[in-house]
Design an enzyme around this catalytic site. Sequence first.
Site, short mmCIF file in Angstrom:
data_model
loop_
_atom_site.label_atom_id
_atom_site.label_comp_id
_atom_site.label_asym_id
_atom_site.label_seq_id
_atom_site.Cartn_x
_atom_site.Cartn_y
_atom_site.Cartn_z
N ASN A 5 0.84 -1.21 0.00
CA ASN A 5 0.00 0.00 0.00
C ASN A 5 0.87 1.25 0.00
O ASN A 5 1.91 1.31 0.65
CB ASN A 5 -1.00 -0.01 1.16
N CYS A 35 -10.45 -4.70 -0.01
CA CYS A 35 -11.59 -3.77 -0.03
C CYS A 35 -12.41 -3.97 -1.31
O CYS A 35 -11.99 -4.66 -2.25
CB CYS A 35 -11.11 -2.33 0.09
N CYS A 70 -10.70 -3.08 -4.68
CA CYS A 70 -9.70 -4.08 -5.09
C CYS A 70 -10.38 -5.35 -5.60
O CYS A 70 -9.90 -5.98 -6.55
CB CYS A 70 -8.77 -4.41 -3.92
N CYS A 118 -4.32 0.88 -2.37
CA CYS A 118 -4.15 -0.38 -1.65
C CYS A 118 -3.07 -1.25 -2.30
O CYS A 118 -2.83 -1.17 -3.51
CB CYS A 118 -5.44 -1.18 -1.66
N GLU A 152 0.44 5.32 0.51
CA GLU A 152 -0.48 6.36 0.97
C GLU A 152 -0.04 7.74 0.52
O GLU A 152 1.05 7.93 -0.03
CB GLU A 152 -0.62 6.28 2.49
N GLU A 208 -3.19 -4.36 -3.07
CA GLU A 208 -3.68 -5.27 -4.12
C GLU A 208 -3.69 -4.60 -5.48
O GLU A 208 -3.29 -5.18 -6.49
CB GLU A 208 -5.11 -5.74 -3.79
#
Length: 154
Positions: free
Chosen positions: A57, A106, A109, A68, A59, A70
């Site tokens: 991930n 999530c 993803c 994310c 940010e 993924e």
Amino acid sequence: MEIRYWEYDGVEELKEEERALVAAAREATGGSYSPYSHFKVGAAVLLEDGSVMKGSNQENVAYPSGLCAERVTLFSASAQSGGKAVRMMAVTAIDGEGKSATAAPCGACRQVMAEQERRQGSKMRIIVPLGNGKIRIFDSADDLLPFAFEAELG
Ligand code: THU
């Protein structure tokens, strides 16, 4: 439609290539840039040619600009491999206290995983180690996101 998943008591119950992919995903947490959430997520994909690619991930202070693990991993693997098929994906997490945590992918993803399968015309196995040490395995993104969005736009 039936949603299915398998749960194992630990990595020692997994097949060798699954265990190796979980280890690669755990290594990938080292590349996480997560100064805001302090939640490090690492993912790894096994491609059709046997190669393994990793991501984590990333940010940003403008929070929604981050991505994310993924999606970083799937998009980067597609960009770098020229769109090779993904056979398996593992997703691991470490929380702010340094403990193993569950990173249930999530919704966004899951949508990207669903399209990856549609694009490649085959399913990918998704391996999610849980914070309690158990391992959950899904045979397809369809089991994580049934009735994913599909459109005939292209
Ligand atoms: N995150 C992931 O990378 N993957 C998941 O499956 C869940 C959440 C990231 C997003 C954000 O950087 C941090 O974890 C906390 O939500």
